[in-house]
Write an enzyme that holds these catalytic residues in place. Sequence first.
Site, PDB file in Angstrom:
ATOM      1  N   GLU A  34       0.864  -1.179   0.000  1.00 46.04           N
ATOM      2  CA  GLU A  34       0.000   0.000   0.000  1.00 46.04           C
ATOM      3  C   GLU A  34       0.901   1.230   0.000  1.00 46.04           C
ATOM      4  O   GLU A  34       1.815   1.327   0.812  1.00 46.04           O
ATOM      5  CB  GLU A  34      -0.912  -0.015   1.235  1.00 46.04           C
ATOM      6  CG  GLU A  34      -1.623   1.290   1.544  1.00 46.04           C
ATOM      7  CD  GLU A  34      -2.425   1.849   0.368  1.00 46.04           C
ATOM      8  OE1 GLU A  34      -3.275   1.120  -0.171  1.00 46.04           O
ATOM      9  OE2 GLU A  34      -2.182   3.025   0.007  1.00 46.04           O
ATOM     10  N   THR A  43     -10.343   5.477  -1.598  1.00 52.28           N
ATOM     11  CA  THR A  43     -11.797   5.588  -1.738  1.00 52.28           C
ATOM     12  C   THR A  43     -12.522   4.877  -0.593  1.00 52.28           C
ATOM     13  O   THR A  43     -13.592   5.305  -0.162  1.00 52.28           O
ATOM     14  CB  THR A  43     -12.219   4.993  -3.100  1.00 52.28           C
ATOM     15  OG1 THR A  43     -11.542   5.726  -4.118  1.00 52.28           O
ATOM     16  CG2 THR A  43     -13.712   5.094  -3.328  1.00 52.28           C
ATOM     17  N   THR A  44     -11.894   3.843  -0.086  1.00 53.13           N
ATOM     18  CA  THR A  44     -12.490   3.079   1.014  1.00 53.13           C
ATOM     19  C   THR A  44     -12.738   3.941   2.256  1.00 53.13           C
ATOM     20  O   THR A  44     -13.630   3.644   3.052  1.00 53.13           O
ATOM     21  CB  THR A  44     -11.565   1.875   1.339  1.00 53.13           C
ATOM     22  OG1 THR A  44     -11.550   1.028   0.187  1.00 53.13           O
ATOM     23  CG2 THR A  44     -12.008   1.096   2.547  1.00 53.13           C
ATOM     24  N   HIS A  52     -25.227  -2.439  -0.440  1.00 58.94           N
ATOM     25  CA  HIS A  52     -26.387  -2.294  -1.323  1.00 58.94           C
ATOM     26  C   HIS A  52     -27.041  -3.638  -1.620  1.00 58.94           C
ATOM     27  O   HIS A  52     -26.336  -4.632  -1.838  1.00 58.94           O
ATOM     28  CB  HIS A  52     -25.964  -1.648  -2.644  1.00 58.94           C
ATOM     29  CG  HIS A  52     -25.467  -0.242  -2.505  1.00 58.94           C
ATOM     30  ND1 HIS A  52     -26.254   0.773  -2.013  1.00 58.94           N
ATOM     31  CD2 HIS A  52     -24.264   0.315  -2.785  1.00 58.94           C
ATOM     32  CE1 HIS A  52     -25.557   1.904  -2.010  1.00 58.94           C
ATOM     33  NE2 HIS A  52     -24.339   1.649  -2.466  1.00 58.94           N
ATOM     34  N   ILE A 349     -13.599  -0.104 -10.025  1.00 57.92           N
ATOM     35  CA  ILE A 349     -14.408  -0.626  -8.906  1.00 57.92           C
ATOM     36  C   ILE A 349     -15.037   0.564  -8.162  1.00 57.92           C
ATOM     37  O   ILE A 349     -14.652   0.899  -7.043  1.00 57.92           O
ATOM     38  CB  ILE A 349     -13.564  -1.527  -7.966  1.00 57.92           C
ATOM     39  CG1 ILE A 349     -12.752  -2.558  -8.771  1.00 57.92           C
ATOM     40  CG2 ILE A 349     -14.481  -2.218  -6.962  1.00 57.92           C
ATOM     41  CD1 ILE A 349     -13.560  -3.606  -9.513  1.00 57.92           C
ATOM     42  N   GLU A 350     -15.974   1.192  -8.858  1.00 60.02           N
ATOM     43  CA  GLU A 350     -16.736   2.279  -8.214  1.00 60.02           C
ATOM     44  C   GLU A 350     -17.888   1.635  -7.441  1.00 60.02           C
ATOM     45  O   GLU A 350     -17.922   0.430  -7.237  1.00 60.02           O
ATOM     46  CB  GLU A 350     -17.219   3.268  -9.281  1.00 60.02           C
ATOM     47  CG  GLU A 350     -17.967   2.619 -10.413  1.00 60.02           C
ATOM     48  CD  GLU A 350     -18.411   3.590 -11.491  1.00 60.02           C
ATOM     49  OE1 GLU A 350     -18.865   4.688 -11.154  1.00 60.02           O
ATOM     50  OE2 GLU A 350     -18.322   3.239 -12.673  1.00 60.02           O
ATOM     51  N   SER A 351     -18.859   2.418  -7.006  1.00 56.25           N
ATOM     52  CA  SER A 351     -19.976   1.844  -6.260  1.00 56.25           C
ATOM     53  C   SER A 351     -20.701   0.830  -7.136  1.00 56.25           C
ATOM     54  O   SER A 351     -20.855   1.068  -8.338  1.00 56.25           O
ATOM     55  CB  SER A 351     -20.949   2.967  -5.869  1.00 56.25           C
ATOM     56  OG  SER A 351     -21.925   2.456  -5.010  1.00 56.25           O
ATOM     57  N   CYS A 414     -10.796  10.892  24.427  1.00 57.61           N
ATOM     58  CA  CYS A 414     -11.749  11.638  23.588  1.00 57.61           C
ATOM     59  C   CYS A 414     -13.078  11.678  24.316  1.00 57.61           C
ATOM     60  O   CYS A 414     -13.732  10.647  24.489  1.00 57.61           O
ATOM     61  CB  CYS A 414     -11.884  10.957  22.228  1.00 57.61           C
ATOM     62  SG  CYS A 414     -13.267  11.550  21.255  1.00 57.61           S
ATOM     63  N   CYS A 416     -15.952  13.370  23.535  1.00 60.47           N
ATOM     64  CA  CYS A 416     -17.205  13.290  22.761  1.00 60.47           C
ATOM     65  C   CYS A 416     -17.566  11.840  22.483  1.00 60.47           C
ATOM     66  O   CYS A 416     -18.724  11.446  22.577  1.00 60.47           O
ATOM     67  CB  CYS A 416     -17.078  14.018  21.425  1.00 60.47           C
ATOM     68  SG  CYS A 416     -16.665  15.752  21.549  1.00 60.47           S
TER      69      CYS A 416
HETATM   70  C1  FAD Z   1     -18.807   9.001  -3.000  1.00 58.34           C
HETATM   71  C2  FAD Z   1     -18.741   7.503  -2.951  1.00 58.34           C
HETATM   72  C3  FAD Z   1     -19.772   6.756  -2.382  1.00 58.34           C
HETATM   73  C4  FAD Z   1     -19.727   5.369  -2.375  1.00 58.34           C
HETATM   74  N1  FAD Z   1     -20.664   4.665  -1.683  1.00 58.34           N
HETATM   75  C5  FAD Z   1     -20.611   3.317  -1.675  1.00 58.34           C
HETATM   76  C6  FAD Z   1     -21.550   2.576  -0.921  1.00 58.34           C
HETATM   77  O1  FAD Z   1     -22.355   3.119  -0.166  1.00 58.34           O
HETATM   78  N2  FAD Z   1     -21.537   1.218  -1.036  1.00 58.34           N
HETATM   79  C7  FAD Z   1     -20.651   0.582  -1.852  1.00 58.34           C
HETATM   80  O2  FAD Z   1     -20.735  -0.632  -1.968  1.00 58.34           O
HETATM   81  N3  FAD Z   1     -19.682   1.260  -2.507  1.00 58.34           N
HETATM   82  C8  FAD Z   1     -19.639   2.605  -2.414  1.00 58.34           C
HETATM   83  N4  FAD Z   1     -18.673   3.314  -3.048  1.00 58.34           N
HETATM   84  C9  FAD Z   1     -17.633   2.590  -3.766  1.00 58.34           C
HETATM   85  C10 FAD Z   1     -16.578   2.030  -2.809  1.00 58.34           C
HETATM   86  O3  FAD Z   1     -16.185   3.000  -1.867  1.00 58.34           O
HETATM   87  C11 FAD Z   1     -15.381   1.589  -3.649  1.00 58.34           C
HETATM   88  O4  FAD Z   1     -15.829   0.739  -4.667  1.00 58.34           O
HETATM   89  C12 FAD Z   1     -14.335   0.856  -2.838  1.00 58.34           C
HETATM   90  O5  FAD Z   1     -13.957   1.569  -1.687  1.00 58.34           O
HETATM   91  C13 FAD Z   1     -13.130   0.625  -3.727  1.00 58.34           C
HETATM   92  O6  FAD Z   1     -12.143   0.003  -2.990  1.00 58.34           O
HETATM   93  P1  FAD Z   1     -10.731  -0.238  -3.644  1.00 58.34           P
HETATM   94  O7  FAD Z   1      -9.973  -1.079  -2.712  1.00 58.34           O
HETATM   95  O8  FAD Z   1     -10.895  -0.713  -5.052  1.00 58.34           O
HETATM   96  O9  FAD Z   1     -10.106   1.218  -3.816  1.00 58.34           O
HETATM   97  P2  FAD Z   1      -9.315   2.124  -2.720  1.00 58.34           P
HETATM   98  O10 FAD Z   1      -9.959   2.146  -1.423  1.00 58.34           O
HETATM   99  O11 FAD Z   1      -9.058   3.444  -3.383  1.00 58.34           O
HETATM  100  O12 FAD Z   1      -7.959   1.323  -2.582  1.00 58.34           O
HETATM  101  C14 FAD Z   1      -6.947   1.321  -3.547  1.00 58.34           C
HETATM  102  C15 FAD Z   1      -5.640   1.436  -2.800  1.00 58.34           C
HETATM  103  O13 FAD Z   1      -4.563   1.297  -3.728  1.00 58.34           O
HETATM  104  C16 FAD Z   1      -3.530   2.131  -3.281  1.00 58.34           C
HETATM  105  N5  FAD Z   1      -2.630   2.373  -4.413  1.00 58.34           N
HETATM  106  C17 FAD Z   1      -2.895   3.094  -5.526  1.00 58.34           C
HETATM  107  N6  FAD Z   1      -1.812   3.134  -6.308  1.00 58.34           N
HETATM  108  C18 FAD Z   1      -0.847   2.408  -5.680  1.00 58.34           C
HETATM  109  C19 FAD Z   1       0.508   2.113  -5.982  1.00 58.34           C
HETATM  110  N7  FAD Z   1       1.101   2.585  -7.079  1.00 58.34           N
HETATM  111  N8  FAD Z   1       1.214   1.348  -5.105  1.00 58.34           N
HETATM  112  C20 FAD Z   1       0.627   0.885  -3.959  1.00 58.34           C
HETATM  113  N9  FAD Z   1      -0.645   1.175  -3.611  1.00 58.34           N
HETATM  114  C21 FAD Z   1      -1.368   1.920  -4.465  1.00 58.34           C
HETATM  115  C22 FAD Z   1      -4.259   3.382  -2.817  1.00 58.34           C
HETATM  116  O14 FAD Z   1      -3.469   4.170  -1.961  1.00 58.34           O
HETATM  117  C23 FAD Z   1      -5.483   2.802  -2.141  1.00 58.34           C
HETATM  118  O15 FAD Z   1      -5.323   2.626  -0.754  1.00 58.34           O
HETATM  119  C24 FAD Z   1     -18.647   4.702  -3.007  1.00 58.34           C
HETATM  120  C25 FAD Z   1     -17.596   5.457  -3.545  1.00 58.34           C
HETATM  121  C26 FAD Z   1     -17.613   6.840  -3.461  1.00 58.34           C
HETATM  122  C27 FAD Z   1     -16.433   7.620  -3.910  1.00 58.34           C
END
Ligand code: FAD
Length: 497
Positions: A34, A43-44, A52, A349-351, A414, A416
């Site tokens: 990471e 995004t997490t 959902h 991997i959006e929502s 803390c 609160c």
């Molecule tokens: C506004 C919003 C609302 C949402 N609401 C929901 C919801 O209610 N329910 C739902 O199911 N989903 C929801 N989502 C979608 C969900 O949050 C994401 O699909 C999920 O968090 C994606 O996880 P991830 O691990 O793919 O990405 P991330 O959490 O972004 O993890 C990717 C990781 O890779 C690391 N990384 C990147 N490049 C490198 C590199 N070169 N070397 C090493 N590490 C690297 C980053 O630092 C990061 O920690 C929402 C998203 C948003 C933005």
Amino acid sequence: MPESYDIIIIGGGVVGCMVARALSRYRLDILLIEKEEDIGAGTTAANTALVHPGYDPPVGSLKAALNVAGNTMWPQLAAELNFSFEQSGDYVVAIGTEELPILDELMERGRRNGVPGMRLLSAEEMRRREPRINPQVSGALFAATGGMCDPFGVTLAAVENAVMNGARILRETAFEDFIISKGEITGIRTSRGDFACRWAVNAAGLHADEVMHKAGERPEFRITPRKGEYLILDRAEMELKSVYFPVPTAVSKGILATATVHGNTILGPTAVDQEDKQDKENTADGLEEVLAGGKKLIPSVDARQVIAVFAGLRAAGNAPCRTPGVDYGHDFIVEVAEKVRGLINLGGIESPGLTASPAIAQRVVELLQDAGETLTVKKDWNPIRPARPRFRHLTHAERQVLIAQDALYGRIICRCENVTEGEIIAELRSPVPARSYDGIKRRTWLGTGRCQGGFDLPRMTELLARELGVPQTEVSKKGGGSEFLRRLTKDAEGAGE
Ligand SMILES: Cc1cc2nc3c(=O)[nH]c(=O)nc-3n(C[C@H](O)[C@H](O)[C@H](O)COP(=O)(O)OP(=O)(O)OC[C@H]3O[C@@H](n4cnc5c(N)ncnc54)[C@H](O)[C@@H]3O)c2cc1C
């Protein structure tokens, strides 16, 4: 010779950590890297935190399949990993008669996606269930499998369980390039040097397109960050019973009002495309839109109830759905790379990526098996990750027992959120320990109440300096470059060192 692993996972968000946990069941040497100071900081860390049901994604899309499959896995996952999860159901609320037909469309889509437990409610029933709802409500869709969680807590629990089962994790380690020999990935280059591997899993979130391109994969694939802004309301001022969506728009599920597992109400998110993958600033226009959207559902929402704002970035991809006949250009990518051997790409991997994450992880296991990997289950694999005590959730009697065992649970840091020194120390000594203020904040919910850290921060800089064995000037919000103190004042010189 570089250190060698069977599998290296690039990215420690919820997806990468779920993959690490799923693979830790097998006899494999696993490394997760990471780039940030802590896991779950992308995004997490900033989303709506909802599990959902699956009535939203288009029928036939990979998103729909993994959403519904993922949703069914959450109750068992929460029981094994001991994170906060409430399956309260969720509501799509139609305001005015013109929105009513959309509920039928969602109901039909949900039925075709295989979502159980949905039903249409009358306006009267909706008003009875949530007395704060807009009195202009004309009906609602209720889905019993909707839920809420703490996404960081989920991610931490998954990665801790992976570490307990032998996986290794390296934070502050950025992927830079692949080492490819004769069309096969044999390792990766990182900011901490090279590592050899037989497989790499690209779970880099917003940067998954760039990682793919380093291997010459899908040059046309592009992630466009889509910002979502939020308001957090004071628990003492507004407490909702469940999750209330408006009818969806063309680009998003719309601005909702929801309870959270921490008791606060959140409103949001907006959906605005941008170029910058770092810009998570809130904007006046965005927050105004959120407030208006929240008021449409819950008219008693008031700007004076707001205690904090935040924004997250969706990793919106441009990959078309691969199911023939489904015209959908934002589907998940969960596949073995075509141009090089030894790479699995998880892109766009959006929502609902949080909801789908355990199903995505399961799909990765299946992809490896399909590619000829023999995966042997470890005899001593332990799926249970024990929770650490949370003082504010305990009864008076339970608190007394805990304090008798360790007096530090009697020292509130803390006020609160009632977070104790004992809890903070436990997080600094856990399998994936916190190393910064935000690390403690995300793990314990310290500093998230009405005072937003105003009272605890001075005590926390002292405590972190003492426990981490560093001067107070090195204690940071979220790693190098975010230190709180530039220098100690004369009287305090030497304190905490
Ligand atoms: C506004 C919003 C609302 C949402 N609401 C929901 C919801 O209610 N329910 C739902 O199911 N989903 C929801 N989502 C979608 C969900 O949050 C994401 O699909 C999920 O968090 C994606 O996880 P991830 O691990 O793919 O990405 P991330 O959490 O972004 O993890 C990717 C990781 O890779 C690391 N990384 C990147 N490049 C490198 C590199 N070169 N070397 C090493 N590490 C690297 C980053 O630092 C990061 O920690 C929402 C998203 C948003 C933005």
